[in-house]
Enzyme design. Structure first.
Site, PDB file in Angstrom:
ATOM      1  N   HIS A   8       0.829  -1.217   0.000  1.00  0.00           N
ATOM      2  CA  HIS A   8       0.000   0.000   0.000  1.00  0.00           C
ATOM      3  C   HIS A   8       0.859   1.261   0.000  1.00  0.00           C
ATOM      4  O   HIS A   8       0.585   2.209  -0.721  1.00  0.00           O
ATOM      5  CB  HIS A   8      -0.977  -0.007   1.179  1.00  0.00           C
ATOM      6  CG  HIS A   8      -2.153  -0.901   0.953  1.00  0.00           C
ATOM      7  ND1 HIS A   8      -2.070  -2.263   1.108  1.00  0.00           N
ATOM      8  CD2 HIS A   8      -3.419  -0.645   0.532  1.00  0.00           C
ATOM      9  CE1 HIS A   8      -3.245  -2.798   0.815  1.00  0.00           C
ATOM     10  NE2 HIS A   8      -4.082  -1.848   0.466  1.00  0.00           N
ATOM     11  N   LYS A  37      -9.459  -7.776   7.995  1.00  0.00           N
ATOM     12  CA  LYS A  37     -10.180  -7.927   9.257  1.00  0.00           C
ATOM     13  C   LYS A  37     -10.188  -6.622  10.029  1.00  0.00           C
ATOM     14  O   LYS A  37      -9.313  -5.765   9.815  1.00  0.00           O
ATOM     15  CB  LYS A  37      -9.574  -9.044  10.103  1.00  0.00           C
ATOM     16  CG  LYS A  37      -8.233  -8.702  10.741  1.00  0.00           C
ATOM     17  CD  LYS A  37      -7.824  -9.783  11.711  1.00  0.00           C
ATOM     18  CE  LYS A  37      -6.386  -9.624  12.179  1.00  0.00           C
ATOM     19  NZ  LYS A  37      -6.226  -8.749  13.348  1.00  0.00           N
TER      20      LYS A  37
END
Lengths: 292, 191
Positions: free
Chosen positions: B36, B103
């Site tokens: 990222h 999550k």
């Protein structure tokens, strides 16, 4: 201690692939408590299946095999440097076997040499005692739950938390609220009231060596531990933060003296994938007994 | 139970609602913190990593080589997604993602990007590394292993029946926001 390398490798393997019985019982209880047909129940079913699969396949319960933290009780005169070297080799070997992920990163360069060895990894805490016994406990603590740990300094005006047990309760429950979803619940809290910043976190982590069904020797803290679990489980956060009835499986509190100027409450969070094991070793380093 | 097959259409993504249980079949690519940041800093994905209509998995797996020299994934649960919040909206837009698996949920910027570009956040059960690894049928490739190390590399997983729950949909809803607000209100009763 010629059998020590094999014993430590087996300790690492078993800690990574099997959940201790006391934790497994708590997970099965919470699966039974969840409302049927909810996503919370689905999550708990997957967790339960995962525990069985990991054990049967001898593969890690969670891919984040975590910080590797050894606690060693040993007699006076024990060869600590020798033990440390053997433990490091066991960690390296277990990593090659896939029992541990290549999980240790140089904080400056970002390099991961794939051995799990480096400054702080593994961590070893030695404690000498006046008995010939050698006991080695191991905790593998994942990064997701480590990241939601918190340290509060009382008084905390925003949370209306004073320097007393009620203030401790308020900040602990705030930590549960803030951790929701992120720490892989239902989780277990290890808490230290008092100490300095480093000692507080250290003792909060040592609470994870306690069994979930034990009792705190201090009746006031025993009461607070039970209250934290009962209150957290009324909040509707549930497994994975999906909503549901079990937010915490346990809470364990230790205490250190503090300076008059300081009042820290240090909270470590352990995910449901609570990896903790221990062994008592014989004279040749063989495993005589499993401790959990 | 809804089945999602990659590449996923915008219509299929927009039909998903918070609380839906889904199973995923097709190709997943992993990408976590290093990937990222790399994309945010202007890095380009290597040829072969095609995520148009695809699903990105926030995961740092344990992968070993089997006796034949093939990659074998032995543990592959999700990692905490919120760390990618500063980058995720841009990555959804630039790569044309239809799904992000992770999550713990994500924040307002990701929720807005899901709505604008047609993407859903799919919550896998954290820690369930074995159940999820069982759904990975093969590991055809790994990218950027040298730069990022094994947990942070881009792994290509061919999956079947991979279970997840929609917790942020493409219609502006987030289960995480709902549960946080409700639990905060509930806690106020007990303190």
């Amino acid at each position: 201690m010629k059998l020590l390398p094999d014993s430590l490798l087996e300790l690492v393997r078993r800690t990574s692939v099997e959940i201790p019985d006391d934790v497994h019982r708590a997970i099965v209880d919470s699966l039974e408590r969840e409302k049927k047909g909810t996503i919370a129940e689905s999550a708990m079913k997957i967790i339960d299946q995962n525990i069985a699969l990991a054990k049967n396949k001898s593969q890690p319960i969670c891919q984040d095999t975590g910080s590797i933290i050894f606690y060693i009780d040993c007699p006076v005169g024990f060869d600590q440097p020798g033990f440390e070297e053997t433990a490091r080799q066991a960690v390296k070997f277990a990593t090659g076997k896939g029992f541990l992920r290549q999980n240790s990163v140089d904080s400056i360069t970002g390099k991961n040499d794939g051995t799990n060895l480096g400054p702080g990894s593994p961590a070893l805490h030695f404690h000498q005692h006046r008995s010939p016994e050698v006991m080695v406990r191991l905790v593998l603590k994942g990064g997701g739950c480590e990241n939601v740990g918190a340290q509060y300094s009382l008084p905390n005006e925003k949370l209306k938390a004073s320097r007393d047990l009620d203030g401790c309760r308020k900040v602990i429950l705030d930590a549960v609220l803030q951790a929701q979803g992120k720490g892989c619940g239902p989780g277990v809290l290890g808490i230290c009231i008092g100490g300095d910043r480093a000692a507080g976190y250290e003792l909060s982590k040592q609470q994870f060596l306690r069994k979930l069904d034990d009792h705190n020797a201090n009746p006031e803290l025993e009461k607070l531990e039970r209250d934290i679990v009962a209150t957290s489980n009324k909040l509707g956060i549930g497994p994975m933060g999906f909503g549901g009835r079990t937010t915490l499986l346990g809470a364990k509190i230790g205490v250190l003296n503090r300076l008059p100027a300081s009042y820290f409450v240090s909270i470590s969070y352990m995910c449901w994938a609570y990896r903790r094991q221990g062994v008592a070793l014989g004279p040749d380093g063989e495993i005589q007994k499993w401790l959990y | 139970m809804t089945t999602l097959t990659t590449p996923v259409s915008e219509a299929a993504t927009r039909a998903l609602k918070v609380g839906d249980e889904v199973t995923i079949t097709g190709t997943l690519f992993t990408g976590r913190d290093a990937v990222h940041k790399f994309l945010h800093d202007g890095g380009r994905l290597p040829p072969g990593v095609n995520l148009k209509g695809g699903i990105l998995y926030h995961c740092g797996p344990v992968v070993i080589k089997d006796g034949q020299g093939n990659w074998k994934c032995v543990a592959a649960g999700p990692t905490t997604s919120i760390r990618e919040e500063p980058y995720q909206a841009q990555v959804i837009r630039d790569l044309g993602l239809r799904g992000v698996i992770g999550k713990g949920g994500m924040g307002d910027r990701t929720m807005a990007a899901c709505k604008e570009y047609g993407c859903a956040y799919l919550h896998a059960v954290g820690g369930a590394a074995q159940v999820l690894a069982e759904c990975i049928k093969s590991v055809p490739n790994v990218y950027m292993m040298e730069e990022f190390g094994a947990p942070e590399a881009i792994w290509q997983f061919e999956v079947a029946g991979f279970p997840a729950i929609v917790t942020i949909d493409a219609n502006g809803n987030s289960l995480h926001k709902e549960i946080f607000a409700a639990s905060q209100a509930e806690l106020a009763k007990y303190i």
